[in-house]
Design a protein around this motif. Sequence first.
Motif, PDB file in Angstrom:
ATOM      1  N   ASN A 232      58.575  52.921  47.618  1.00 41.41           N
ATOM      2  CA  ASN A 232      58.811  53.281  49.142  1.00 41.41           C
ATOM      3  C   ASN A 232      59.708  51.853  49.446  1.00 41.41           C
ATOM      4  OD1 ASN A 232      59.287  53.279  51.895  1.00 41.41           O
ATOM      5  ND2 ASN A 232      57.746  54.835  51.986  1.00 41.41           N
ATOM      6  N   ALA A 235      59.117  50.697  53.148  1.00 42.61           N
ATOM      7  CA  ALA A 235      57.687  50.309  53.046  1.00 42.61           C
ATOM      8  C   ALA A 235      57.831  48.665  52.826  1.00 42.61           C
ATOM      9  CB  ALA A 235      56.705  50.885  52.563  1.00 42.61           C
ATOM     10  N   ARG A 239      56.784  45.379  54.640  1.00 41.06           N
ATOM     11  CA  ARG A 239      55.689  44.378  54.256  1.00 41.06           C
ATOM     12  C   ARG A 239      56.118  43.167  53.927  1.00 41.06           C
ATOM     13  NH1 ARG A 239      54.378  49.195  50.695  1.00 41.06           N
ATOM     14  NH2 ARG A 239      52.775  50.190  51.609  1.00 41.06           N
TER      15      ARG A 239
END
Length: 291
Positions: A232, A235, A239
């Motif tokens: 992903n 994502a 992060r």
Amino acid sequence: MRIDVPYRELPDDRAEVRYLHGPDSIEWPQVPAGKTVQFECRDSVSYPGTSRRFWVHVPAGYDPARPAGLMVFQDGQWYLDPDGEVRAATVLDNLVHRGDIPSTIGLFVEPGVRAGAATPKNRNIEYDAFDDRYATFLLDEIIPQVTSRWAVAEDPEMWGICGGSSGGNGAFTAAWLRPDRFRRVIGFLSSFAQMPGGNPYPELIAREARKPLRIFLQAGHRDLNWNQFEQNWLAENLRVAAALAEAGYDFRLVLGDGGHHPNHGGVLLPDALRWIWRGPVNPAGHLRSAG
């Protein structure tokens, strides 16, 4: 100082959004154009068997008595294209002419190609790897060909590196492993999700002492696999940004709509350059530390 941002309705279909370029991405007759020189690199030591082109863009008004900053762009031809989404040389000319950023030489480097190989493109090998080979290649094989011809500041606060997709995490890795040379980083839609062995940065950022980096990241709500458990891209960028925030880095994250496309990052480039070069200037014309 308060800045009022005009209201704009959010689009319903976030996959089909296109951002319009601002005035800093347009060539203006009153702004003198810099000079672009093309080079070729063959028989690389770091990547044997590869060849590539690279370009050096020197802004108008460059003064060898006042060493310039250096901004490295991955995927060189694509970032240099005046009719493309990024238009980096045009942006540099406009921002340097107006004094928004220091006098800055642009270095546009293509990924390597292996003539006759079954898989000729060396791009992912160079950009996605978590090692210092690409930074070493730039520092030992490419940048000396710039510094031998033009006066470039030795101060690492005056050196930046930029890229998109794999070029984005390639830029991040070069700065992470060689902060003694690269201190300013721009990453658009960085491909942290496809680094061999996984994305190491959230853990490394949390564990290691803060590095003297200033980092601008752009991510897209509909980047690749945006709603999947694995691989992903959205994502993984979030992060990295969260880890930078928790570790107290000087960083900025801009989220855009749309998919894996260079449009939004290209439109943001003028603001990204202004942001990474912002700050007080010392008497030599260089920015003071971002650390």
